[in-house]
Design a protein around this motif. Sequence first.
Motif, PDB file in Angstrom:
ATOM      1  N   VAL A   1     -13.912 -11.365   4.477  1.00 29.79           N
ATOM      2  CA  VAL A   1     -12.884 -10.780   3.618  1.00 29.79           C
ATOM      3  C   VAL A   1     -13.433 -10.497   2.216  1.00 29.79           C
ATOM      4  O   VAL A   1     -13.065  -9.498   1.586  1.00 29.79           O
ATOM      5  N   ALA A   2     -14.347 -11.350   1.745  1.00 32.15           N
ATOM      6  CA  ALA A   2     -14.919 -11.141   0.408  1.00 32.15           C
ATOM      7  C   ALA A   2     -15.581  -9.761   0.334  1.00 32.15           C
ATOM      8  O   ALA A   2     -15.542  -9.093  -0.695  1.00 32.15           O
ATOM      9  N   HIS A   3     -16.188  -9.322   1.449  1.00 29.48           N
ATOM     10  CA  HIS A   3     -16.828  -7.999   1.460  1.00 29.48           C
ATOM     11  C   HIS A   3     -15.815  -6.869   1.319  1.00 29.48           C
ATOM     12  O   HIS A   3     -16.179  -5.757   0.967  1.00 29.48           O
ATOM     13  N   LEU A   4     -14.560  -7.128   1.661  1.00 27.06           N
ATOM     14  CA  LEU A   4     -13.544  -6.072   1.632  1.00 27.06           C
ATOM     15  C   LEU A   4     -12.869  -5.954   0.266  1.00 27.06           C
ATOM     16  O   LEU A   4     -12.073  -5.058   0.035  1.00 27.06           O
ATOM     17  N   ARG A   5     -13.181  -6.900  -0.614  1.00 31.04           N
ATOM     18  CA  ARG A   5     -12.468  -6.954  -1.901  1.00 31.04           C
ATOM     19  C   ARG A   5     -12.672  -5.684  -2.719  1.00 31.04           C
ATOM     20  O   ARG A   5     -11.735  -5.112  -3.250  1.00 31.04           O
ATOM     21  N   GLU A   6     -13.924  -5.228  -2.776  1.00 29.77           N
ATOM     22  CA  GLU A   6     -14.195  -4.061  -3.613  1.00 29.77           C
ATOM     23  C   GLU A   6     -13.480  -2.822  -3.058  1.00 29.77           C
ATOM     24  O   GLU A   6     -12.853  -2.069  -3.794  1.00 29.77           O
ATOM     25  N   ARG A   7     -13.565  -2.641  -1.744  1.00 33.17           N
ATOM     26  CA  ARG A   7     -12.909  -1.488  -1.114  1.00 33.17           C
ATOM     27  C   ARG A   7     -11.383  -1.573  -1.322  1.00 33.17           C
ATOM     28  O   ARG A   7     -10.722  -0.568  -1.571  1.00 33.17           O
ATOM     29  N   THR A   8     -10.843  -2.778  -1.253  1.00 33.90           N
ATOM     30  CA  THR A   8      -9.396  -2.941  -1.465  1.00 33.90           C
ATOM     31  C   THR A   8      -9.034  -2.529  -2.898  1.00 33.90           C
ATOM     32  O   THR A   8      -8.008  -1.877  -3.124  1.00 33.90           O
ATOM     33  N   GLY A   9      -9.902  -2.857  -3.851  1.00 36.95           N
ATOM     34  CA  GLY A   9      -9.689  -2.458  -5.239  1.00 36.95           C
ATOM     35  C   GLY A   9      -9.684  -0.936  -5.381  1.00 36.95           C
ATOM     36  O   GLY A   9      -8.868  -0.365  -6.119  1.00 36.95           O
ATOM     37  N   GLN A  10     -10.601  -0.259  -4.639  1.00 40.52           N
ATOM     38  CA  GLN A  10     -10.626   1.218  -4.698  1.00 40.52           C
ATOM     39  C   GLN A  10      -9.346   1.795  -4.116  1.00 40.52           C
ATOM     40  O   GLN A  10      -8.765   2.732  -4.657  1.00 40.52           O
ATOM     41  N   ILE A  11      -8.902   1.223  -2.998  1.00 40.30           N
ATOM     42  CA  ILE A  11      -7.669   1.720  -2.362  1.00 40.30           C
ATOM     43  C   ILE A  11      -6.500   1.535  -3.336  1.00 40.30           C
ATOM     44  O   ILE A  11      -5.681   2.438  -3.529  1.00 40.30           O
ATOM     45  N   ALA A  12      -6.446   0.370  -3.981  1.00 39.69           N
ATOM     46  CA  ALA A  12      -5.368   0.117  -4.950  1.00 39.69           C
ATOM     47  C   ALA A  12      -5.416   1.162  -6.062  1.00 39.69           C
ATOM     48  O   ALA A  12      -4.387   1.747  -6.434  1.00 39.69           O
ATOM     49  N   ALA A  13      -6.618   1.442  -6.583  1.00 40.32           N
ATOM     50  CA  ALA A  13      -6.737   2.399  -7.696  1.00 40.32           C
ATOM     51  C   ALA A  13      -6.295   3.794  -7.259  1.00 40.32           C
ATOM     52  O   ALA A  13      -5.590   4.495  -7.997  1.00 40.32           O
ATOM     53  N   GLU A  14      -6.682   4.199  -6.031  1.00 40.41           N
ATOM     54  CA  GLU A  14      -6.267   5.535  -5.545  1.00 40.41           C
ATOM     55  C   GLU A  14      -4.751   5.612  -5.413  1.00 40.41           C
ATOM     56  O   GLU A  14      -4.129   6.594  -5.807  1.00 40.41           O
ATOM     57  N   LEU A  15      -4.164   4.569  -4.861  1.00 39.13           N
ATOM     58  CA  LEU A  15      -2.698   4.577  -4.687  1.00 39.13           C
ATOM     59  C   LEU A  15      -1.992   4.576  -6.036  1.00 39.13           C
ATOM     60  O   LEU A  15      -0.961   5.230  -6.210  1.00 39.13           O
ATOM     61  N   LEU A  16      -2.550   3.849  -6.997  1.00 41.22           N
ATOM     62  CA  LEU A  16      -1.921   3.820  -8.328  1.00 41.22           C
ATOM     63  C   LEU A  16      -2.048   5.180  -9.020  1.00 41.22           C
ATOM     64  O   LEU A  16      -1.135   5.602  -9.745  1.00 41.22           O
ATOM     65  N   ASP A  17      -3.164   5.903  -8.760  1.00 41.88           N
ATOM     66  CA  ASP A  17      -3.284   7.277  -9.297  1.00 41.88           C
ATOM     67  C   ASP A  17      -2.142   8.138  -8.754  1.00 41.88           C
ATOM     68  O   ASP A  17      -1.502   8.875  -9.480  1.00 41.88           O
ATOM     69  N   GLU A  18      -1.925   8.034  -7.435  1.00 45.84           N
ATOM     70  CA  GLU A  18      -0.851   8.840  -6.808  1.00 45.84           C
ATOM     71  C   GLU A  18       0.510   8.436  -7.354  1.00 45.84           C
ATOM     72  O   GLU A  18       1.361   9.271  -7.608  1.00 45.84           O
ATOM     73  N   LEU A  19       0.692   7.136  -7.543  1.00 47.07           N
ATOM     74  CA  LEU A  19       1.971   6.624  -8.050  1.00 47.07           C
ATOM     75  C   LEU A  19       2.220   7.206  -9.447  1.00 47.07           C
ATOM     76  O   LEU A  19       3.341   7.622  -9.766  1.00 47.07           O
ATOM     77  N   GLU A  20       1.162   7.250 -10.235  1.00 46.73           N
ATOM     78  CA  GLU A  20       1.299   7.764 -11.590  1.00 46.73           C
ATOM     79  C   GLU A  20       1.687   9.243 -11.560  1.00 46.73           C
ATOM     80  O   GLU A  20       2.525   9.686 -12.357  1.00 46.73           O
ATOM     81  N   ARG A  21       1.098   9.989 -10.614  1.00 43.62           N
ATOM     82  CA  ARG A  21       1.462  11.416 -10.495  1.00 43.62           C
ATOM     83  C   ARG A  21       2.926  11.555 -10.081  1.00 43.62           C
ATOM     84  O   ARG A  21       3.675  12.330 -10.643  1.00 43.62           O
ATOM     85  N   ASP A  22       3.348  10.725  -9.089  1.00 39.77           N
ATOM     86  CA  ASP A  22       4.755  10.781  -8.618  1.00 39.77           C
ATOM     87  C   ASP A  22       5.724  10.465  -9.752  1.00 39.77           C
ATOM     88  O   ASP A  22       6.847  10.950  -9.761  1.00 39.77           O
ATOM     89  N   ALA A  23       5.279   9.605 -10.666  1.00 39.12           N
ATOM     90  CA  ALA A  23       6.197   9.098 -11.695  1.00 39.12           C
ATOM     91  C   ALA A  23       6.096   9.899 -12.992  1.00 39.12           C
ATOM     92  O   ALA A  23       6.620   9.478 -14.019  1.00 39.12           O
ATOM     93  N   ALA A  24       5.432  11.061 -12.921  1.00 37.19           N
ATOM     94  CA  ALA A  24       5.242  11.852 -14.150  1.00 37.19           C
ATOM     95  C   ALA A  24       6.593  12.113 -14.809  1.00 37.19           C
ATOM     96  O   ALA A  24       7.581  12.379 -14.124  1.00 37.19           O
ATOM     97  N   GLY A  25       6.646  12.006 -16.123  1.00 40.74           N
ATOM     98  CA  GLY A  25       7.896  12.251 -16.856  1.00 40.74           C
ATOM     99  C   GLY A  25       8.847  11.071 -16.804  1.00 40.74           C
ATOM    100  O   GLY A  25      10.039  11.220 -17.068  1.00 40.74           O
ATOM    101  N   GLY A  26       8.329   9.887 -16.443  1.00 42.78           N
ATOM    102  CA  GLY A  26       9.169   8.684 -16.474  1.00 42.78           C
ATOM    103  C   GLY A  26      10.093   8.532 -15.284  1.00 42.78           C
ATOM    104  O   GLY A  26      11.001   7.690 -15.297  1.00 42.78           O
TER     105      GLY A  26
END
Length: 455
Positions: free
Chosen positions: A140-165
Amino acid sequence: MTVRSAVRWAATHGAMRLAIKAQVRRGNPDAEVLSDPAVREDPYGHYERLRTGAPFAGGAFARVSVHHDVCTDVLRSDDFGVIGGDRADTLPAVLRTALRLAGPRPSIGPIDPPSMLAVDPPEHTRYRRLVSRAFTARAVAHLRERTGQIAAELLDELERDAAGGQPVDLVARYASLLPVTVISEMLGVPVAMREQFLAWGDGATPSLDIGLSWSTYRSVERNLAELDSWFHGHLRRLRREPGEDLLSQLAGLADDDGSGLTERELVATAALVFGAGFETTVNLIGNGTALLFANPDQRRLLADDPSLWPNAVDEMLRVESPVQRTGRRVRRDTTVHGVQLREGDLVLLGLAGANRDPEVFADPHRFDVTRANARDHVAFSSGIHFCLGAALARMEGEVALRALFERFPDLSPAGAGTRRSTIILRGYESLPVTLGRPVAGERPAVPAGPAATSP
Ligand code: HEM
């Protein structure tokens, strides 16, 4: 087919609904939790009423314990086995006969044999050994970095969805997508199908519950059948063209001469590991977010000292356990804390109640991210069925929540969330939030540190 389904439903869930209603009329707290979604919004007062019975209280169908020591002793004892199958044991003989005539459900659910969750040794040992290597703390320790990338990508999308508050649904756009993406990549199932998997998963999870309505039961059967049939096809494809993933390895082992897994065992193992991989962690992320909204002082502690995150995740699992209860059957006459139990008796173990046992946890209803013994919870069960994915779930919860709260320090609720109506699983169906301004400049790095290990 519909007639057989109707008989199966009537003999199990239908009969249980009647029995639960009768117990509700007698004021049984366990029956009230099972029957009433409004009680399940905040079941903890009911668990305290059950605590007055020691070591067991009378539940809706069987003895139930919310005591930490009793739950742990039962789960670790080989005098107890899993319940398995359609939980027909509690039924009168006439209903058991009807059930036998209707035959088993054609598709396999997560708590039907040969799912690992529904079998005792030696089968359990065999299935678990085949998959456990992929889920060790080191793997599982090997998956930590990839999980962080997935989180960052999803948060980018979330930020786009939430544009304008605009408010966004944290469950649909983040908490559910992160675990399904991670487990899909681990197992080698197509990530592009993740929305479909989530829909099948949501449709199938009430299969863990008791006393389903006829329409929910039908929907569970339909969703399980579709998921089952997709897995059969996918595993056939992997046998022809294996990849590097866990399922290809398992599919390569499968033959019917006893040395590998049979087709049925293979599908049951694959579907359980896959479904458990995303239907539970979503609740950890949703429940954890709601707990931090409700406890701004604890949120500040985490912002000031991020090394508290791993402990905070265990405290979230303790206070708002995603799996609220499990059950066991007595395999041979035995005595537990002075109570004699007979072979075949059922006992229910209130994991969420045990996690608030004042004998183990001081001020047990308080959410305290610095609690020294937060990790002593039984949210992942105990004994031989201790959650196979515990290290993965802890790592995902920590990476997902830390990335979310560090990127959006002003994250706040936008209205009340809606809870899932399920009984065994506790979590949010939706959690509307507004993101606030993201931290300026460099995005916070993937949280570092070793994956949490299982006890
Ligand atoms: C916060 C997330 C999770 C929670 C609270 C949780 C909880 C549990 C619990 C309570 C059990 C044992 C039930 C019993 O004793 O009857 C269990 C078993 C299991 N869990 Fe998890 N789980 C989580 C995440 C995961 C993940 C990410 C996976 C991914 C593979 C997973 C895979 C399994 C499997 C395969 C079993 C069956 C183990 C066995 O029977 O030996 N779980 N989980």
